[in-house]
Design a protein around this motif. Structure first.
Motif, PDB file in Angstrom:
ATOM      1  N   LEU A   1      11.007   3.220   3.721  1.00 11.63           N
ATOM      2  CA  LEU A   1      10.097   3.016   4.870  1.00 11.63           C
ATOM      3  C   LEU A   1       9.345   4.412   5.116  1.00 11.63           C
ATOM      4  CD1 LEU A   1       8.116   1.195   6.620  1.00 11.63           C
ATOM      5  CD2 LEU A   1      10.170   1.334   8.197  1.00 11.63           C
ATOM      6  N   PHE A   2      10.342   5.379   5.414  1.00 10.34           N
ATOM      7  CA  PHE A   2       9.831   6.612   6.014  1.00 10.34           C
ATOM      8  C   PHE A   2       9.008   7.201   4.967  1.00 10.34           C
ATOM      9  CE2 PHE A   2      10.665  11.117   7.117  1.00 10.34           C
ATOM     10  CZ  PHE A   2      10.113  10.928   8.288  1.00 10.34           C
ATOM     11  N   SER A   3       9.178   7.243   3.749  1.00  8.16           N
ATOM     12  CA  SER A   3       8.535   7.788   2.696  1.00  8.16           C
ATOM     13  C   SER A   3       6.961   7.303   2.671  1.00  8.16           C
ATOM     14  CB  SER A   3       9.035   7.531   1.163  1.00  8.16           C
ATOM     15  OG  SER A   3      10.524   8.112   1.111  1.00  8.16           O
ATOM     16  N   ILE A   4       7.123   5.847   2.924  1.00  3.57           N
ATOM     17  CA  ILE A   4       5.667   5.085   2.918  1.00  3.57           C
ATOM     18  C   ILE A   4       4.872   5.514   4.268  1.00  3.57           C
ATOM     19  CG2 ILE A   4       4.529   2.887   3.535  1.00  3.57           C
ATOM     20  CD1 ILE A   4       6.859   1.630   1.692  1.00  3.57           C
ATOM     21  N   VAL A   5       5.708   5.818   5.316  1.00  2.00           N
ATOM     22  CA  VAL A   5       4.785   6.218   6.479  1.00  2.00           C
ATOM     23  C   VAL A   5       4.497   7.635   6.284  1.00  2.00           C
ATOM     24  CG1 VAL A   5       5.239   6.722   8.803  1.00  2.00           C
ATOM     25  CG2 VAL A   5       6.110   4.558   8.045  1.00  2.00           C
TER      26      VAL A   5
ATOM     27  N   THR B   1      -5.063   4.065   4.927  1.00  2.00           N
ATOM     28  CA  THR B   1      -3.705   4.453   5.342  1.00  2.00           C
ATOM     29  C   THR B   1      -2.858   3.700   6.339  1.00  2.00           C
ATOM     30  OG1 THR B   1      -4.389   6.351   6.768  1.00  2.00           O
ATOM     31  CG2 THR B   1      -4.357   6.823   4.297  1.00  2.00           C
ATOM     32  N   GLY B   2      -3.795   3.627   7.266  1.00  2.00           N
ATOM     33  CA  GLY B   2      -2.869   2.796   8.454  1.00  2.00           C
ATOM     34  C   GLY B   2      -2.520   1.352   7.976  1.00  2.00           C
ATOM     35  N   THR B   3      -3.273   0.707   7.263  1.00  2.00           N
ATOM     36  CA  THR B   3      -2.949  -0.563   6.993  1.00  2.00           C
ATOM     37  C   THR B   3      -1.774  -0.421   6.063  1.00  2.00           C
ATOM     38  OG1 THR B   3      -5.326  -1.085   6.610  1.00  2.00           O
ATOM     39  CG2 THR B   3      -3.808  -2.608   5.427  1.00  2.00           C
ATOM     40  N   PHE B   4      -1.703   0.632   5.281  1.00  2.00           N
ATOM     41  CA  PHE B   4      -0.276   0.685   4.351  1.00  2.00           C
ATOM     42  C   PHE B   4       0.831   0.829   5.444  1.00  2.00           C
ATOM     43  CE2 PHE B   4      -3.088   1.358   0.658  1.00  2.00           C
ATOM     44  CZ  PHE B   4      -2.204   1.009  -0.336  1.00  2.00           C
ATOM     45  N   CYS B   5       0.726   1.635   6.224  1.00  2.00           N
ATOM     46  CA  CYS B   5       2.043   1.746   7.319  1.00  2.00           C
ATOM     47  C   CYS B   5       2.230   0.501   7.885  1.00  2.00           C
ATOM     48  CB  CYS B   5       1.425   2.697   8.448  1.00  2.00           C
ATOM     49  SG  CYS B   5       1.526   4.316   7.962  1.00  2.00           S
ATOM     50  N   PHE B   6       1.417  -0.421   8.464  1.00  2.00           N
ATOM     51  CA  PHE B   6       1.537  -1.692   8.932  1.00  2.00           C
ATOM     52  C   PHE B   6       2.156  -2.725   8.058  1.00  2.00           C
ATOM     53  CE2 PHE B   6       0.347  -6.042  10.107  1.00  2.00           C
ATOM     54  CZ  PHE B   6       0.740  -5.994  11.455  1.00  2.00           C
ATOM     55  N   VAL B   7       1.617  -2.713   6.718  1.00  2.00           N
ATOM     56  CA  VAL B   7       2.334  -3.411   5.724  1.00  2.00           C
ATOM     57  C   VAL B   7       3.881  -3.117   5.407  1.00  2.00           C
ATOM     58  CG1 VAL B   7       2.274  -4.389   3.226  1.00  2.00           C
ATOM     59  CG2 VAL B   7       0.131  -4.132   4.524  1.00  2.00           C
ATOM     60  N   GLY B   8       4.032  -1.928   5.464  1.00  2.00           N
ATOM     61  CA  GLY B   8       5.390  -1.311   5.285  1.00  2.00           C
ATOM     62  C   GLY B   8       6.297  -1.635   6.339  1.00  2.00           C
ATOM     63  N   SER B   9       5.863  -1.736   7.559  1.00  2.00           N
ATOM     64  CA  SER B   9       6.608  -2.185   8.674  1.00  2.00           C
ATOM     65  C   SER B   9       7.068  -3.684   8.688  1.00  2.00           C
ATOM     66  CB  SER B   9       5.890  -2.017  10.204  1.00  2.00           C
ATOM     67  OG  SER B   9       4.840  -2.880  10.173  1.00  2.00           O
ATOM     68  N   LEU B  10       6.032  -4.438   8.198  1.00  2.00           N
ATOM     69  CA  LEU B  10       6.300  -5.899   7.842  1.00  2.00           C
ATOM     70  C   LEU B  10       7.600  -6.139   6.698  1.00  2.00           C
ATOM     71  CD1 LEU B  10       2.876  -7.639   7.743  1.00  2.00           C
ATOM     72  CD2 LEU B  10       4.166  -7.380   9.638  1.00  2.00           C
ATOM     73  N   TRP B  11       7.436  -5.607   5.668  1.00  2.00           N
ATOM     74  CA  TRP B  11       8.337  -5.242   4.748  1.00  2.00           C
ATOM     75  C   TRP B  11       9.921  -4.941   5.183  1.00  2.00           C
ATOM     76  CZ3 TRP B  11      11.144  -0.744   3.216  1.00  2.00           C
ATOM     77  CH2 TRP B  11      12.087  -1.166   2.063  1.00  2.00           C
ATOM     78  N   PHE B  12       9.739  -4.135   5.998  1.00  2.00           N
ATOM     79  CA  PHE B  12      11.134  -3.352   6.686  1.00  2.00           C
ATOM     80  C   PHE B  12      11.792  -4.496   7.641  1.00  2.00           C
ATOM     81  CE2 PHE B  12      13.618  -1.385   9.745  1.00  2.00           C
ATOM     82  CZ  PHE B  12      14.412  -0.492   8.845  1.00  2.00           C
TER      83      PHE B  12
ATOM     84  N   SER C   1       7.863   1.032  15.529  1.00  2.00           N
ATOM     85  CA  SER C   1       7.069   2.260  15.334  1.00  2.00           C
ATOM     86  C   SER C   1       6.163   2.255  14.414  1.00  2.00           C
ATOM     87  CB  SER C   1       7.990   3.197  15.603  1.00  2.00           C
ATOM     88  OG  SER C   1       8.939   3.479  14.546  1.00  2.00           O
ATOM     89  N   SER C   2       6.560   1.988  13.149  1.00  2.00           N
ATOM     90  CA  SER C   2       5.712   1.944  11.861  1.00  2.00           C
ATOM     91  C   SER C   2       4.631   1.115  12.059  1.00  2.00           C
ATOM     92  CB  SER C   2       6.483   1.716  10.793  1.00  2.00           C
ATOM     93  OG  SER C   2       7.511   2.324  10.524  1.00  2.00           O
ATOM     94  N   ALA C   3       4.720  -0.069  12.583  1.00  2.00           N
ATOM     95  CA  ALA C   3       3.505  -1.014  13.023  1.00  2.00           C
ATOM     96  C   ALA C   3       2.765  -0.441  14.121  1.00  2.00           C
ATOM     97  CB  ALA C   3       4.325  -2.499  13.444  1.00  2.00           C
ATOM     98  N   THR C   4       3.176   0.188  14.883  1.00  2.00           N
ATOM     99  CA  THR C   4       2.172   0.992  15.981  1.00  2.00           C
ATOM    100  C   THR C   4       1.571   1.986  15.357  1.00  2.00           C
ATOM    101  OG1 THR C   4       3.891   0.441  17.761  1.00  2.00           O
ATOM    102  CG2 THR C   4       2.491   2.224  18.259  1.00  2.00           C
ATOM    103  N   LEU C   5       2.068   2.781  14.549  1.00  2.00           N
ATOM    104  CA  LEU C   5       1.458   3.782  13.892  1.00  2.00           C
ATOM    105  C   LEU C   5       0.174   3.336  13.112  1.00  2.00           C
ATOM    106  CD1 LEU C   5       0.825   6.856  13.023  1.00  2.00           C
ATOM    107  CD2 LEU C   5       2.709   6.621  11.285  1.00  2.00           C
ATOM    108  N   GLY C   6       0.425   2.236  12.133  1.00  2.00           N
ATOM    109  CA  GLY C   6      -0.482   1.596  11.354  1.00  2.00           C
ATOM    110  C   GLY C   6      -1.701   1.174  12.150  1.00  2.00           C
TER     111      GLY C   6
ATOM    112  N   GLY D   1       0.893   7.702   6.445  1.00  2.00           N
ATOM    113  CA  GLY D   1       0.658   7.945   7.881  1.00  2.00           C
ATOM    114  C   GLY D   1       0.243   9.196   8.587  1.00  2.00           C
ATOM    115  N   TYR D   2       1.179  10.041   7.932  1.00  2.00           N
ATOM    116  CA  TYR D   2       1.257  11.471   8.492  1.00  2.00           C
ATOM    117  C   TYR D   2       0.039  12.222   8.238  1.00  2.00           C
ATOM    118  CZ  TYR D   2       6.003  11.061  10.183  1.00  2.00           C
ATOM    119  OH  TYR D   2       7.090  10.806  10.762  1.00  2.00           O
ATOM    120  N   PRO D   3      -0.537  12.076   6.951  1.00  2.00           N
ATOM    121  CA  PRO D   3      -1.663  12.769   6.570  1.00  2.00           C
ATOM    122  C   PRO D   3      -2.984  12.748   7.482  1.00  2.00           C
ATOM    123  CG  PRO D   3      -0.870  11.745   4.664  1.00  2.00           C
ATOM    124  CD  PRO D   3      -0.229  11.256   5.866  1.00  2.00           C
ATOM    125  N   TYR D   4      -3.013  11.647   8.588  1.00  2.00           N
ATOM    126  CA  TYR D   4      -4.153  11.657   9.577  1.00  2.00           C
ATOM    127  C   TYR D   4      -4.373  13.119  10.230  1.00  2.00           C
ATOM    128  CZ  TYR D   4      -1.143  11.307  13.816  1.00  2.00           C
ATOM    129  OH  TYR D   4      -0.490  11.803  14.686  1.00  2.00           O
TER     130      TYR D   4
END
Length: 421
Positions: free
Chosen positions: A232-236, A385-396, A296-301, A240-243
């Protein structure tokens, strides 16, 4: 209230950590000045979102490639001596960057090369610094608090550094930021030299270095909590971080501002991250941090998706605060859980994979974000990119019951949870 404040700062009662906190705090202000100044310098010289992504890629792809080997090597070294050398090398890099910029002969190729050199230093500094915490903190139960306070320090600097950078760029240009950064490393080197560290036995092993790397990888891959959190941290990190790389584009094209607008956006993100770090410092236990990672991953997304749609500067500042909050909660909570779970003989190697998730996914994400922004614009890129972070949080969230079951016996052994009768 007084007891709560003492609890939040309990790791500062250790002299070595206090020295580290003060020295690193000064140095990190310079580091954040350089980060903002580098992005603005690249954008001023080229006007290219793609080249912003390439510079971010160059600075982080090197540690991505070297991180597993670096982690195994760090376990064989004296951590304090290693950190003195890496901090001195980083200072030299900043002074060279300052000299080239102040003399007005800097080119994009030199920026890329010096960013790659800094990445080489970071490849060894990151696992060395994170695994050094256990030597500064005598009671392992205070390790999570030390990590939270370190995050507070990082984000306090992240709040102050860009603001100072905006003023410095306006007065003397980007080179002034690089010069201040180089000088600031003196503080952290001095703090390391002043520490009284108990000697610890380093891993003088006859094992082949590559065999140690493989052993560390097999451990991470085979233990589901580490594997899931790092994934999950890799996905974020990737999405997420490249913003941060694209903020100069938003400051210049979307909000029609300059380095001051960039400074405000960066500082707003830093303020959110600082609030996040402070909230973690007040936590009394690591129990429940997996839920924090998911939220937190969902919040970022969500914050990034809304930021991509926003055209109001005040609203965008607020959203940057939420993005910084989510980003820091994700990183610090992941780091704390990982360091709590991992045994000492594998600490540097496992931390190297945490650093790899950051330094590896982030540069690829920076390159991807820069290229995508060149095609569809910065706003559309941030929404994706935000959408990917949110989907990652759902998977987690779907994986949490399984990793909770695997973590429970370790927490029970540490006395964090009551043992089953």
């Amino acid at each position: 209230m007084r007891n709560s404040l003492f609890h939040a700062g309990r790791a500062l009662r250790y002299r070595n950590f206090r020295l580290f906190f003060m020295g690193q705090g000064i140095s990190l202000v310079g580091t954040w000045m350089t980060r903002m100044a580098t992005g603005w310098l690249v954008y001023r010289l080229t006007g290219s979102a793609l080249l912003l992504g390439i510079v971010g890629f160059a600075g982080q792809i090197v540690p991505f490639l070297l991180q597993p080997l670096a982690g195994a090597w760090v376990e064989r070294m004296d951590r304090r001596k290693l950190l003195i050398r890496t901090q001195a090398a980083a200072a030299i890099q900043s002074f060279v960057l300052a000299a080239l910029t102040l003399s007005h002969i800097i080119t994009i190729w030199e920026i890329i090369a010096l960013s790659a050199l800094q990445g080489l230093v970071n490849a060894f500094d990151a696992p060395g610094r994170h695994s050094f915490f256990i030597q500064m903190i005598e009671d392992r139960n205070d390790l999570g608090n030390a990590i939270a306070l370190n995050s507070t320090m990082v984000n306090g600097a992240r709040l102050l550094g860009p603001a100072l950078a905006g003023v410095t760029i306006g007065l003397v240009g980007e080179g002034g930021c690089f010069l201040i950064d180089g000088i600031s490393y003196i503080a952290v080197v001095a703090s390391l030299l002043m520490m009284k560290i108990k000697p610890v036995e380093t891993a003088h092993t006859a094992d082949n270095l590559f065999r140690q790397v493989r052993e560390g990888w097999n451990y991470v891959r085979g233990f589901s909590p580490l594997r899931t959190i790092l994934l999950l941290f890799s996905i974020v990190s990737l999405m997420g971080y490249p913003y941060m790389v694209l903020l100069p584009v938003f400051a210049g094209q979307v909000f029609h501002g300059g380095p001051y607008a960039l400074g405000w956006l960066t500082a707003a993100s830093g303020l959110g991250a600082l609030i996040s770090a402070l909230s973690l410092a007040f936590r009394k236990s690591v129990v429940g941090l997996t839920r924090t990672i998911q939220m937190s991953s969902a919040t970022l997304g969500v914050a990034l998706i809304l930021f991509g749609f926003s055209r109001q500067f005040a609203l965008s500042l607020l959203l940057m605060g939420f993005a910084g909050f989510g980003m820091m909660q994700s990183a610090s909570a992941s780091n704390t859980v990982i360091q709590t779970l991992v045994p000492e003989d594998k600490r540097a190697r496992v931390i190297s994979y945490y650093a790899m998730a950051y330094f590896g996914s982030a540069p690829i994400g920076s390159l991807l974000a820069g290229a995508l922004a060149q095609k569809i614009g910065a706003a559309g890129t941030i929404i994706i990119t935000g959408t990917f972070c949110f989907v990652g949080s759902l998977w987690f969230s779907l994986q949490m019951p399984k990793i909770g079951t695997a973590m429970r016996p370790i927490y029970q052994e540490m006395g964090l949870l009551p043992k089953q009768p």
